[in-house]
Write an enzyme that holds these catalytic residues in place. Structure first.
Site, mmCIF file in Angstrom:
data_model
loop_
_atom_site.group_PDB
_atom_site.id
_atom_site.type_symbol
_atom_site.label_atom_id
_atom_site.label_comp_id
_atom_site.label_asym_id
_atom_site.label_seq_id
_atom_site.Cartn_x
_atom_site.Cartn_y
_atom_site.Cartn_z
ATOM 1 N N ALA A 233 14.319 -3.553 11.887
ATOM 2 C CA ALA A 233 13.726 -4.595 11.048
ATOM 3 C C ALA A 233 13.279 -5.749 11.941
ATOM 4 C CB ALA A 233 14.734 -5.077 10.020
ATOM 5 N N SER B 183 0.799 -1.223 0.000
ATOM 6 C CA SER B 183 0.000 0.000 0.000
ATOM 7 C C SER B 183 0.832 1.274 0.000
ATOM 8 C CB SER B 183 -0.916 0.016 1.233
ATOM 9 O OG SER B 183 -0.129 0.054 2.406
ATOM 10 N N SER C 38 11.535 -8.371 10.675
ATOM 11 C CA SER C 38 11.233 -9.509 9.811
ATOM 12 C C SER C 38 12.179 -10.672 10.049
ATOM 13 C CB SER C 38 11.309 -9.089 8.348
ATOM 14 O OG SER C 38 12.660 -8.857 7.983
ATOM 15 N N SER D 223 5.480 1.521 4.008
ATOM 16 C CA SER D 223 6.911 1.606 4.328
ATOM 17 C C SER D 223 7.543 2.827 3.677
ATOM 18 C CB SER D 223 7.646 0.338 3.886
ATOM 19 O OG SER D 223 7.249 -0.756 4.671
ATOM 20 N N HIS E 211 13.895 -3.322 0.306
ATOM 21 C CA HIS E 211 13.743 -2.416 1.458
ATOM 22 C C HIS E 211 15.099 -1.824 1.848
ATOM 23 C CE1 HIS E 211 9.629 -2.519 3.308
ATOM 24 N NE2 HIS E 211 9.490 -3.464 2.396
ATOM 25 N N ASP F 104 17.811 -1.474 0.010
ATOM 26 C CA ASP F 104 18.344 -0.600 -1.044
ATOM 27 C C ASP F 104 17.658 0.756 -1.072
ATOM 28 O OD1 ASP F 104 20.026 -2.660 -1.707
ATOM 29 O OD2 ASP F 104 18.994 -3.188 -3.583
#
Length: 179
Positions: free
Chosen positions: A33, A13, A35, A16, A52, A54
Protein backbone atom coordinates in the site's frame (compact mmCIF):
# COMPACT_ATOMS: atom_id res chain seq x y z
CA UNK A 1 2.10 -16.62 -16.41
CA UNK A 2 3.66 -13.18 -16.91
CA UNK A 3 6.14 -12.06 -14.28
CA UNK A 4 5.06 -8.41 -14.40
CA UNK A 5 1.57 -7.02 -14.91
CA UNK A 6 0.51 -3.38 -15.00
CA UNK A 7 -3.20 -2.67 -14.52
CA UNK A 8 -4.22 0.80 -15.71
CA UNK A 9 -7.48 2.69 -15.61
CA UNK A 10 -9.25 5.75 -14.38
CA UNK A 11 -10.77 6.34 -10.97
CA UNK A 12 -13.18 3.59 -9.94
CA UNK A 13 -12.49 1.66 -13.15
CA UNK A 14 -11.98 -1.73 -11.47
CA UNK A 15 -8.20 -1.77 -11.72
CA UNK A 16 -7.58 -2.72 -8.08
CA UNK A 17 -10.13 -5.51 -8.23
CA UNK A 18 -8.52 -6.84 -11.41
CA UNK A 19 -5.08 -6.77 -9.78
CA UNK A 20 -6.44 -8.62 -6.74
CA UNK A 21 -8.17 -11.16 -9.00
CA UNK A 22 -4.89 -11.89 -10.80
CA UNK A 23 -3.22 -12.93 -7.53
CA UNK A 24 -6.26 -14.35 -5.69
CA UNK A 25 -5.04 -17.96 -5.92
CA UNK A 26 -1.58 -17.13 -4.54
CA UNK A 27 -0.88 -17.99 -0.92
CA UNK A 28 1.95 -15.62 -0.05
CA UNK A 29 1.02 -12.26 -1.59
CA UNK A 30 2.34 -9.05 -0.09
CA UNK A 31 -0.05 -6.19 -0.72
CA UNK A 32 2.06 -3.04 -0.94
CA UNK A 33 0.00 0.00 0.00
CA UNK A 34 1.57 3.26 -1.13
CA UNK A 35 -1.29 5.50 -0.01
CA UNK A 36 -1.37 7.93 2.84
CA UNK A 37 -2.16 6.03 6.05
CA UNK A 38 -5.64 6.15 7.54
CA UNK A 39 -6.32 8.33 10.55
CA UNK A 40 -5.63 11.60 8.78
CA UNK A 41 -8.99 13.03 9.72
CA UNK A 42 -10.37 12.47 6.21
CA UNK A 43 -13.31 10.11 6.81
CA UNK A 44 -13.91 9.49 3.10
CA UNK A 45 -10.27 8.52 2.54
CA UNK A 46 -10.30 6.26 5.59
CA UNK A 47 -13.41 4.53 4.21
CA UNK A 48 -11.69 3.92 0.87
CA UNK A 49 -8.74 2.34 2.65
CA UNK A 50 -11.03 0.19 4.80
CA UNK A 51 -12.91 -1.06 1.72
CA UNK A 52 -9.62 -2.05 0.07
CA UNK A 53 -8.44 -3.85 3.23
CA UNK A 54 -11.73 -5.68 3.69
CA UNK A 55 -11.66 -6.97 0.11
CA UNK A 56 -8.23 -8.60 0.41
CA UNK A 57 -7.81 -12.24 1.38
CA UNK A 58 -7.06 -12.47 5.10
CA UNK A 59 -3.88 -14.49 4.49
CA UNK A 60 -2.23 -11.75 2.42
CA UNK A 61 0.35 -9.61 4.20
CA UNK A 62 0.02 -5.84 3.93
CA UNK A 63 2.99 -3.52 3.90
CA UNK A 64 2.64 0.27 3.83
CA UNK A 65 5.76 1.66 2.18
CA UNK A 66 7.16 3.75 -0.62
CA UNK A 67 10.33 1.66 -0.84
CA UNK A 68 9.28 -0.28 -3.90
CA UNK A 69 12.85 -0.67 -5.14
CA UNK A 70 13.91 -2.72 -2.10
CA UNK A 71 10.83 -4.93 -2.38
CA UNK A 72 11.28 -5.52 -6.10
CA UNK A 73 14.94 -6.40 -5.54
CA UNK A 74 14.27 -8.77 -2.63
CA UNK A 75 13.45 -12.44 -3.18
CA UNK A 76 10.01 -13.57 -2.15
CA UNK A 77 6.45 -14.20 -3.12
CA UNK A 78 4.17 -12.14 -5.32
CA UNK A 79 3.72 -8.41 -4.78
CA UNK A 80 0.61 -6.38 -5.48
CA UNK A 81 1.51 -2.68 -5.60
CA UNK A 82 -1.50 -0.41 -5.19
CA UNK A 83 -0.72 2.07 -6.55
CA UNK A 84 1.97 3.81 -8.57
CA UNK A 85 -0.11 7.00 -8.70
CA UNK A 86 -0.05 7.46 -4.94
CA UNK A 87 3.61 6.43 -4.92
CA UNK A 88 4.43 9.29 -7.32
CA UNK A 89 2.26 11.69 -5.33
CA UNK A 90 4.14 10.90 -2.14
CA UNK A 91 7.54 11.03 -3.88
CA UNK A 92 6.64 14.50 -5.14
CA UNK A 93 5.56 15.43 -1.61
CA UNK A 94 8.87 14.17 -0.20
CA UNK A 95 10.81 16.43 -2.57
CA UNK A 96 8.39 19.39 -2.41
CA UNK A 97 8.11 18.99 -6.17
CA UNK A 98 4.71 20.67 -6.32
CA UNK A 99 6.40 24.03 -5.76
CA UNK A 100 7.68 25.56 -9.00
CA UNK A 101 10.85 26.98 -7.46
CA UNK A 102 11.74 23.74 -5.66
CA UNK A 103 10.94 21.76 -8.81
CA UNK A 104 13.38 23.88 -10.82
CA UNK A 105 16.08 23.89 -8.15
CA UNK A 106 16.12 20.24 -7.04
CA UNK A 107 12.72 18.58 -7.19
CA UNK A 108 12.78 17.52 -10.82
CA UNK A 109 16.16 15.84 -10.51
CA UNK A 110 15.21 14.07 -7.27
CA UNK A 111 11.83 12.82 -8.50
CA UNK A 112 13.18 11.64 -11.85
CA UNK A 113 16.01 9.78 -10.06
CA UNK A 114 13.44 7.90 -7.97
CA UNK A 115 11.42 7.10 -11.09
CA UNK A 116 14.58 5.79 -12.80
CA UNK A 117 15.32 3.58 -9.78
CA UNK A 118 11.77 2.23 -9.75
CA UNK A 119 11.81 1.38 -13.47
CA UNK A 120 15.21 -0.32 -13.17
CA UNK A 121 14.01 -2.41 -10.21
CA UNK A 122 10.79 -3.28 -12.06
CA UNK A 123 12.88 -4.44 -15.02
CA UNK A 124 15.21 -6.66 -12.98
CA UNK A 125 12.78 -8.11 -10.44
CA UNK A 126 12.45 -11.87 -10.37
CA UNK A 127 9.22 -11.71 -8.37
CA UNK A 128 5.70 -12.01 -9.71
CA UNK A 129 4.43 -8.45 -9.40
CA UNK A 130 1.18 -6.75 -10.27
CA UNK A 131 1.02 -2.96 -10.08
CA UNK A 132 -1.99 -0.69 -10.28
CA UNK A 133 -1.78 2.80 -11.73
CA UNK A 134 -4.19 5.53 -12.74
CA UNK A 135 -4.33 6.84 -16.25
CA UNK A 136 -4.66 10.51 -15.36
CA UNK A 137 -4.07 11.99 -18.79
CA UNK A 138 -7.50 11.35 -20.26
CA UNK A 139 -9.45 13.70 -18.06
CA UNK A 140 -9.64 17.40 -17.52
CA UNK A 141 -6.45 19.36 -18.15
CA UNK A 142 -5.32 20.48 -14.69
CA UNK A 143 -5.58 24.20 -14.03
CA UNK A 144 -2.27 24.50 -12.22
CA UNK A 145 1.31 24.04 -13.34
CA UNK A 146 1.85 21.51 -10.54
CA UNK A 147 -1.23 19.55 -11.63
CA UNK A 148 -0.05 19.42 -15.22
CA UNK A 149 3.44 18.45 -14.01
CA UNK A 150 1.96 15.53 -12.08
CA UNK A 151 -0.25 14.44 -15.00
CA UNK A 152 2.71 14.45 -17.37
CA UNK A 153 4.99 12.63 -14.92
CA UNK A 154 2.37 9.99 -14.25
CA UNK A 155 2.04 9.40 -17.98
CA UNK A 156 5.80 8.98 -18.24
CA UNK A 157 5.93 6.60 -15.28
CA UNK A 158 3.14 4.48 -16.77
CA UNK A 159 4.81 4.44 -20.18
CA UNK A 160 8.20 3.47 -18.80
CA UNK A 161 6.83 0.74 -16.52
CA UNK A 162 4.63 -0.61 -19.32
CA UNK A 163 7.68 -0.84 -21.61
CA UNK A 164 9.21 -3.30 -19.10
CA UNK A 165 5.99 -5.28 -18.59
CA UNK A 166 4.81 -8.50 -20.21
CA UNK A 167 1.12 -7.95 -19.43
CA UNK A 168 -0.56 -4.52 -19.52
CA UNK A 169 -4.29 -4.37 -18.83
CA UNK A 170 -6.69 -1.49 -19.32
CA UNK A 171 -9.80 -1.28 -17.12
CA UNK A 172 -12.93 0.77 -17.70
CA UNK A 173 -16.37 0.55 -16.11
CA UNK A 174 -15.33 -2.40 -13.98
CA UNK A 175 -14.08 -4.51 -16.88
CA UNK A 176 -10.80 -5.28 -18.53
CA UNK A 177 -11.28 -3.85 -21.98
CA UNK A 178 -7.78 -4.18 -23.36
CA UNK A 179 -4.70 -6.31 -22.93
Amino acid sequence: MPRRTLVLGGARSGKSREAERLLAAEADVTYVATSYPSGSGDAEWDERLRAHRDRRPAHWATLETLDLVALLDAPGGPLLVDCLTLWLTRVMDRHDAWDDDTWAASGEKAVLAEVDELVAAWRRTSRRVVAVSNEVGQGVVPETTAGRRFRDLMGRVNTRVAAETEDVRWCAAGRVVGL
